[in-house]
Write a protein that holds these residues in place. Structure first.
Motif, PDB file in Angstrom:
ATOM      1  N   SER A 175       0.871  -1.175   0.000  1.00 40.57           N
ATOM      2  CA  SER A 175       0.000   0.000   0.000  1.00 40.57           C
ATOM      3  C   SER A 175       0.911   1.229   0.000  1.00 40.57           C
ATOM      4  CB  SER A 175      -0.876   0.006   1.255  1.00 40.57           C
ATOM      5  OG  SER A 175      -1.552   1.229   1.359  1.00 40.57           O
ATOM      6  N   ILE A 176       0.639   2.151  -0.916  1.00 36.86           N
ATOM      7  CA  ILE A 176       1.525   3.325  -1.050  1.00 36.86           C
ATOM      8  C   ILE A 176       0.707   4.598  -0.868  1.00 36.86           C
ATOM      9  CG2 ILE A 176       3.209   4.529  -2.495  1.00 36.86           C
ATOM     10  CD1 ILE A 176       3.580   1.974  -4.103  1.00 36.86           C
ATOM     11  N   ALA A 177       1.117   5.407   0.101  1.00 37.83           N
ATOM     12  CA  ALA A 177       0.535   6.759   0.258  1.00 37.83           C
ATOM     13  C   ALA A 177       1.600   7.708  -0.267  1.00 37.83           C
ATOM     14  CB  ALA A 177       0.241   7.036   1.725  1.00 37.83           C
ATOM     15  N   VAL A 178       1.263   8.436  -1.334  1.00 45.84           N
ATOM     16  CA  VAL A 178       2.296   9.294  -1.943  1.00 45.84           C
ATOM     17  C   VAL A 178       1.764  10.714  -2.090  1.00 45.84           C
ATOM     18  CG1 VAL A 178       1.600   8.516  -4.271  1.00 45.84           C
ATOM     19  CG2 VAL A 178       3.813   9.627  -3.951  1.00 45.84           C
ATOM     20  N   GLU A 179       2.580  11.686  -1.686  1.00 46.92           N
ATOM     21  CA  GLU A 179       2.240  13.095  -1.931  1.00 46.92           C
ATOM     22  C   GLU A 179       2.947  13.509  -3.212  1.00 46.92           C
ATOM     23  OE1 GLU A 179       2.799  14.272   2.624  1.00 46.92           O
ATOM     24  OE2 GLU A 179       2.490  16.037   1.316  1.00 46.92           O
ATOM     25  N   LEU A 180       2.170  13.991  -4.178  1.00 51.65           N
ATOM     26  CA  LEU A 180       2.758  14.420  -5.451  1.00 51.65           C
ATOM     27  C   LEU A 180       3.072  15.913  -5.382  1.00 51.65           C
ATOM     28  CD1 LEU A 180       0.387  12.455  -7.875  1.00 51.65           C
ATOM     29  CD2 LEU A 180       2.584  11.734  -6.900  1.00 51.65           C
ATOM     30  N   GLU A 181       3.980  16.322  -6.246  1.00 50.89           N
ATOM     31  CA  GLU A 181       4.309  17.760  -6.289  1.00 50.89           C
ATOM     32  C   GLU A 181       3.179  18.553  -6.938  1.00 50.89           C
ATOM     33  OE1 GLU A 181       8.524  17.819  -4.905  1.00 50.89           O
ATOM     34  OE2 GLU A 181       6.833  19.237  -5.014  1.00 50.89           O
ATOM     35  N   LYS A 182       2.584  17.987  -7.975  1.00 52.21           N
ATOM     36  CA  LYS A 182       1.589  18.751  -8.752  1.00 52.21           C
ATOM     37  C   LYS A 182       0.163  18.246  -8.494  1.00 52.21           C
ATOM     38  CE  LYS A 182       4.805  19.405 -12.657  1.00 52.21           C
ATOM     39  NZ  LYS A 182       5.159  18.819 -13.982  1.00 52.21           N
ATOM     40  N   GLU A 183      -0.794  19.110  -8.802  1.00 51.85           N
ATOM     41  CA  GLU A 183      -2.204  18.702  -8.750  1.00 51.85           C
ATOM     42  C   GLU A 183      -2.448  17.636  -9.814  1.00 51.85           C
ATOM     43  OE1 GLU A 183      -4.451  22.757  -7.179  1.00 51.85           O
ATOM     44  OE2 GLU A 183      -4.687  22.097  -9.263  1.00 51.85           O
ATOM     45  N   PHE A 184      -3.453  16.832  -9.587  1.00 53.36           N
ATOM     46  CA  PHE A 184      -3.747  15.753 -10.550  1.00 53.36           C
ATOM     47  C   PHE A 184      -5.223  15.405 -10.494  1.00 53.36           C
ATOM     48  CE2 PHE A 184      -4.624  12.495  -7.459  1.00 53.36           C
ATOM     49  CZ  PHE A 184      -3.945  12.936  -6.319  1.00 53.36           C
ATOM     50  N   THR A 185      -5.693  14.753 -11.536  1.00 52.83           N
ATOM     51  CA  THR A 185      -7.015  14.116 -11.483  1.00 52.83           C
ATOM     52  C   THR A 185      -6.773  12.614 -11.493  1.00 52.83           C
ATOM     53  OG1 THR A 185      -7.241  13.898 -13.867  1.00 52.83           O
ATOM     54  CG2 THR A 185      -7.980  15.987 -12.882  1.00 52.83           C
ATOM     55  N   LEU A 186      -7.703  11.863 -10.951  1.00 51.22           N
ATOM     56  CA  LEU A 186      -7.546  10.402 -10.932  1.00 51.22           C
ATOM     57  C   LEU A 186      -7.490   9.849 -12.349  1.00 51.22           C
ATOM     58  CD1 LEU A 186      -9.693   9.145  -7.917  1.00 51.22           C
ATOM     59  CD2 LEU A 186      -7.204   9.242  -8.145  1.00 51.22           C
ATOM     60  N   GLU A 187      -8.184  10.502 -13.274  1.00 55.12           N
ATOM     61  CA  GLU A 187      -8.134  10.047 -14.684  1.00 55.12           C
ATOM     62  C   GLU A 187      -6.713  10.195 -15.234  1.00 55.12           C
ATOM     63  OE1 GLU A 187     -10.510  11.888 -13.308  1.00 55.12           O
ATOM     64  OE2 GLU A 187     -11.703  10.029 -13.199  1.00 55.12           O
ATOM     65  N   GLN A 188      -6.082  11.309 -14.923  1.00 51.91           N
ATOM     66  CA  GLN A 188      -4.693  11.509 -15.390  1.00 51.91           C
ATOM     67  C   GLN A 188      -3.782  10.432 -14.779  1.00 51.91           C
ATOM     68  OE1 GLN A 188      -4.213  15.441 -13.774  1.00 51.91           O
ATOM     69  NE2 GLN A 188      -4.238  16.427 -15.805  1.00 51.91           N
ATOM     70  N   VAL A 189      -3.970  10.181 -13.477  1.00 52.36           N
ATOM     71  CA  VAL A 189      -3.120   9.189 -12.784  1.00 52.36           C
ATOM     72  C   VAL A 189      -3.337   7.812 -13.393  1.00 52.36           C
ATOM     73  CG1 VAL A 189      -2.951   7.909 -10.607  1.00 52.36           C
ATOM     74  CG2 VAL A 189      -2.843  10.407 -10.609  1.00 52.36           C
TER      75      VAL A 189
END
Ligand code: 2RA
Length: 327
Positions: free
Chosen positions: A237-251
């Protein structure tokens, strides 16, 4: 071209799977020499339908060969991997012996094959690290990484045959002989040894290896590694903070487009990564994607991979394939 190949630790779970993957990927093995300690010498292994007798590993075992795949423990690799490398072989070591050595590349082919330099001794990362850095690299390329927190659910096959035997004997109500508690009855938050700071060596491996493979020595990473009553197939299980904003569709698209990743993510249809899906394959399965609203640009995901295949044997053979196809 024909590659004269040694497999050190050929009688072990990973060694035997290396032989299977060499065959499946049609690696051009010109000559095969299975090697192991005196204890296993004399046993036989099958490769392409032919029986091979395992020879005892000595300093002269590598003469005239091109490639050595090691999975025989850190002690054997510490001593014999440099000997094989100095004889001109490409050496891919699955043990932990060389992973944190700054001179030694730590490779996941889909992530950092460019790290393979002239150094012919290459380290295969820890299984739980391998299945984690694929999605993390995909996300790093597009969104940047700010912080990573791992929680693992590691199958008993990660401990080799002794782990599997402990699961089986404790399922029958017998006492454990390998783990400190009956693994069939309880998860065990202890993998490898405890260090001074309260982390285990497995947790420290995931932290240090992630930073090395993703080329970010200051990336905040933490981990809790737990053994669970599963025969094969690690979950992370990975909890990750990204630098940029994102949408789940993009991810989802970023992950689905990444080589080696299979996105399985539809909770309503009970579709998410499982050992049932992953075992026997060389891919990393990713799902349970959702925003982590506890922090800015937080994302939660869950991965499963066959820890003996992509987590060890297949990753090593894929590295060999990439190197020899360039020669
Ligand atoms: C384990 N990752 O699962 C370690 C070594 N394979 O025990």
């Amino acid at each position: 071209q024909n590659v004269k190949t040694c497999v050190v630790g050929a009688s072990g779970l990973v060694g035997q799977t290396m032989l299977k993957v060499l065959e499946e990927l049609n690696f051009p093995v010109g000559e095969l020499k299975p090697l192991a300690s005196a204890r296993s010498a004399g046993k036989t292994v099958l490769f392409k339908g032919k029986e091979y007798v395992i020879e005892e590993l000595t300093e002269n075992s590598f003469d005239g060969f091109d490639l050595a795949l090691f999975s025989a423990g850190a002690g054997v690799s510490k001593k014999f991997a440099p000997i094989a490398r100095d004889k001109g072989l490409v050496v891919i070591d699955n043990s932990s012996a060389w992973r944190e050595d700054v001179e030694i590349p730590l490779i996941v082919p889909e992530v950092n094959l460019e790290d393979f330099s002239k150094n012919n001794l290459i380290a295969n990362p820890n299984c739980s690290t391998i299945q984690s850095v694929l999605p993390l690299k995909a996300l790093q390329d597009v969104f940047g990484l700010k912080r990573v927190s791992y929680s693992t659910y590691q199958a008993v096959s990660g401990s080799g045959i002794r782990g599997i035997q402990d699961l089986e004997r404790t399922e029958k109500g017998e006492d454990p002989e390998f783990y400190p508690y009956p693994i069939s009855e309880t998860a065990i938050p202890e993998i490898d040894v405890f260090l001074e700071d309260g982390y285990t060596k497995e947790e420290r491996k995931m932290i240090n290896e992630t930073r090395k493979i993703l080329h970010d020595d200051t990336l905040p990473v933490t981990a809790t590694c737990v053994r669970v009553p599963v025969r094969n197939g690690h979950g992370v299980s990975i909890a990750v903070e990204l630098e940029k904003e994102f949408t789940l569709e993009q991810v989802r698209k970023t992950l689905a487009d990444y080589e080696g990743i299979v996105v399985v993510d539809n909770g309503a249809k009970h579709q998410y990564p499982t050992s049932t899906l992953a075992n026997g394959t060389n891919e990393v399965y990713v799902g349970r994607l959702r925003k982590d609203t506890s922090c800015e640009n937080g994302l939660l995901l869950y991965t499963v991979a066959d820890n003996i295949r992509k987590g060890a044997a297949a990753n090593a053979v894929q590295i060999a394939h990439a190197i020899f196809s360039k020669k």
